[in-house]
Design a protein around this motif. Structure first.
Motif, short mmCIF file in Angstrom:
data_model
loop_
_atom_site.label_atom_id
_atom_site.label_comp_id
_atom_site.label_asym_id
_atom_site.label_seq_id
_atom_site.Cartn_x
_atom_site.Cartn_y
_atom_site.Cartn_z
N GLY A 223 39.36 12.87 -22.89
CA GLY A 223 40.38 12.18 -23.63
C GLY A 223 40.23 10.72 -22.87
N PHE A 224 39.34 10.44 -22.24
CA PHE A 224 38.62 9.26 -22.35
C PHE A 224 37.48 8.92 -22.89
CE2 PHE A 224 41.85 10.32 -18.75
CZ PHE A 224 42.94 9.40 -18.60
N SER A 225 37.53 7.40 -23.22
CA SER A 225 36.40 6.71 -23.89
C SER A 225 35.87 5.88 -22.39
CB SER A 225 36.53 5.75 -25.00
OG SER A 225 35.66 4.95 -25.27
N VAL A 226 34.26 6.26 -22.42
CA VAL A 226 33.52 6.13 -21.53
C VAL A 226 32.67 5.56 -22.49
CG1 VAL A 226 34.47 7.22 -19.70
CG2 VAL A 226 32.28 8.04 -21.41
N THR A 227 31.56 4.60 -21.53
CA THR A 227 30.45 3.80 -21.77
C THR A 227 29.58 4.00 -20.61
OG1 THR A 227 32.00 1.90 -22.96
CG2 THR A 227 29.08 1.98 -22.40
N TYR A 228 28.48 4.82 -21.10
CA TYR A 228 27.09 4.65 -20.03
C TYR A 228 26.01 4.70 -20.20
CZ TYR A 228 26.29 8.80 -22.59
OH TYR A 228 26.24 9.47 -23.87
N LYS A 229 24.42 4.99 -19.13
CA LYS A 229 23.26 4.24 -19.52
C LYS A 229 22.57 5.63 -19.86
CE LYS A 229 23.22 -0.26 -17.48
NZ LYS A 229 22.45 -0.73 -16.53
N SER A 230 21.75 5.79 -21.10
CA SER A 230 21.40 6.83 -20.18
C SER A 230 19.92 6.60 -19.43
CB SER A 230 20.35 6.42 -21.87
OG SER A 230 18.94 5.36 -22.13
N GLU A 231 19.48 8.51 -18.77
CA GLU A 231 18.81 8.47 -17.56
C GLU A 231 17.42 7.61 -17.87
OE1 GLU A 231 19.52 9.80 -14.96
OE2 GLU A 231 21.52 9.81 -15.75
N GLN A 232 17.16 7.40 -19.75
CA GLN A 232 15.92 7.04 -19.70
C GLN A 232 15.78 5.45 -19.51
OE1 GLN A 232 12.69 7.99 -20.56
NE2 GLN A 232 11.90 6.02 -20.12
N GLN A 233 16.72 4.79 -19.42
CA GLN A 233 17.77 2.89 -19.07
C GLN A 233 17.43 3.16 -17.73
OE1 GLN A 233 16.53 0.87 -21.88
NE2 GLN A 233 17.61 -0.61 -19.66
N LYS A 234 18.81 4.37 -17.23
CA LYS A 234 18.18 3.83 -15.94
C LYS A 234 16.71 4.39 -14.77
CE LYS A 234 22.79 6.19 -15.55
NZ LYS A 234 23.57 6.85 -14.58
N SER A 235 16.06 4.46 -15.22
CA SER A 235 15.05 5.17 -15.26
C SER A 235 13.94 3.68 -15.61
CB SER A 235 14.33 5.74 -15.84
OG SER A 235 12.53 6.75 -15.06
N ASN A 236 13.60 3.50 -16.52
CA ASN A 236 12.76 2.52 -17.01
C ASN A 236 13.62 1.37 -15.98
OD1 ASN A 236 11.93 3.36 -18.92
ND2 ASN A 236 13.42 2.35 -20.17
N GLU A 237 14.91 0.83 -15.73
CA GLU A 237 15.35 -0.13 -15.24
C GLU A 237 15.21 0.25 -13.18
OE1 GLU A 237 19.23 -0.89 -15.59
OE2 GLU A 237 19.57 -1.01 -17.34
N GLN A 238 14.60 1.08 -12.96
CA GLN A 238 14.66 0.94 -11.82
C GLN A 238 12.81 1.18 -10.90
OE1 GLN A 238 16.02 6.11 -10.95
NE2 GLN A 238 17.57 4.58 -10.30
N THR A 239 11.95 1.50 -12.37
CA THR A 239 11.14 0.79 -12.20
C THR A 239 11.11 -0.46 -12.29
OG1 THR A 239 10.35 3.47 -13.36
CG2 THR A 239 8.87 1.18 -13.94
N LEU A 240 11.28 -1.48 -13.17
CA LEU A 240 11.04 -3.24 -12.97
C LEU A 240 12.34 -3.58 -11.83
CD1 LEU A 240 12.11 -4.09 -16.52
CD2 LEU A 240 9.68 -4.33 -15.73
N GLU A 241 12.71 -3.35 -11.43
CA GLU A 241 13.12 -3.86 -10.56
C GLU A 241 12.38 -3.12 -8.97
OE1 GLU A 241 17.32 -2.44 -9.24
OE2 GLU A 241 17.94 -3.19 -11.34
N ALA A 242 11.44 -2.47 -8.88
CA ALA A 242 10.98 -2.19 -7.97
C ALA A 242 9.06 -2.72 -7.76
CB ALA A 242 10.52 -0.09 -7.65
N LEU A 243 8.87 -2.93 -9.05
CA LEU A 243 7.52 -3.46 -9.91
C LEU A 243 8.06 -5.08 -9.44
CD1 LEU A 243 6.41 -1.43 -12.30
CD2 LEU A 243 5.53 -1.56 -10.08
N ILE A 244 9.09 -6.05 -9.48
CA ILE A 244 9.62 -7.23 -9.77
C ILE A 244 10.26 -7.35 -8.45
CG2 ILE A 244 11.52 -8.58 -10.40
CD1 ILE A 244 10.96 -7.76 -13.09
N ALA A 245 10.64 -6.69 -7.77
CA ALA A 245 10.70 -7.56 -6.35
C ALA A 245 10.18 -7.78 -5.32
CB ALA A 245 11.93 -5.51 -5.12
N PRO A 246 8.98 -7.51 -4.99
CA PRO A 246 8.50 -7.88 -4.41
C PRO A 246 8.12 -9.60 -4.42
CG PRO A 246 7.35 -5.74 -4.79
CD PRO A 246 8.24 -5.83 -5.42
N HIS A 247 8.22 -9.53 -5.72
CA HIS A 247 7.97 -11.40 -6.11
C HIS A 247 9.54 -11.68 -6.34
CE1 HIS A 247 4.12 -9.57 -7.94
NE2 HIS A 247 5.44 -8.86 -8.44
#
Length: 149
Positions: free
Chosen positions: A26-50
């Motif tokens: 009964g509540f409206s929720v907003t969320y990220k897709s699993e693909q979006q979460k995966s893309n963000e995690q990949t980018l973060e892992a690759l960018i973090a060393p810089h």
């Protein structure tokens, strides 16, 4: 003092996906897709060393070049033209959505205190053999000093 960070991320550029919406219990929720979460995690892992030891505190300029893999469907001749820069990627992904994904990741990794510090963006997408990002972040005052030399 030269305040520039430059690096290459060896992954195909992806866009910032729109948030998903649903009604649960009964509540409206907003969320990220699993693909979006995966893309963000990949980018973060690759960018973090810089990531800088200290975030930029002043205004910054950002240069992004998105190297989009040439589609498999291209003929040999069309592929050669694309790799020579004579054919530009005018289909999806949209360049503004590519920038959004990267800017949000850089913000989460504390490249700057707040993304409102980004006062200038230059972005380009082009075809390449393999997908990658070329990223350059410069303190705005350093850029002005370089231009006045």
């Amino acid at each position: 003092m030269n305040n520039t960070i430059r690096f290459i991320i060896n992954t195909a550029p992806t866009t910032q996906a729109r948030p998903r919406h649903a009604v649960r219990s009964g509540f409206s929720v907003t969320y990220k897709s699993e693909q979006q979460k995966s893309n963000e995690q990949t980018l973060e892992a690759l960018i973090a060393p810089h990531a800088p030891k200290e975030p930029f505190k002043e205004a910054v300029t950002v240069l992004f070049v998105a190297h989009i893999p040439v589609p498999q469907s291209f003929s040999k001749k069309k592929r050669e033209l694309a790799l020579a820069g004579k054919i530009c990627p005018t289909k999806k992904p949209d360049i503004d959505n590519l920038c959004k994904q990267l800017l949000d990741t850089l913000t989460r990794l504390n490249f700057w205190l707040d993304d409102k510090q980004v006062v200038e963006i230059s972005a380009k997408k082009m075809y390449a053999e393999h997908g990658k990002w070329d990223v350059m972040i410069t303190g705005y005052n350093d850029k002005l000093n370089e231009n006045n030399k």
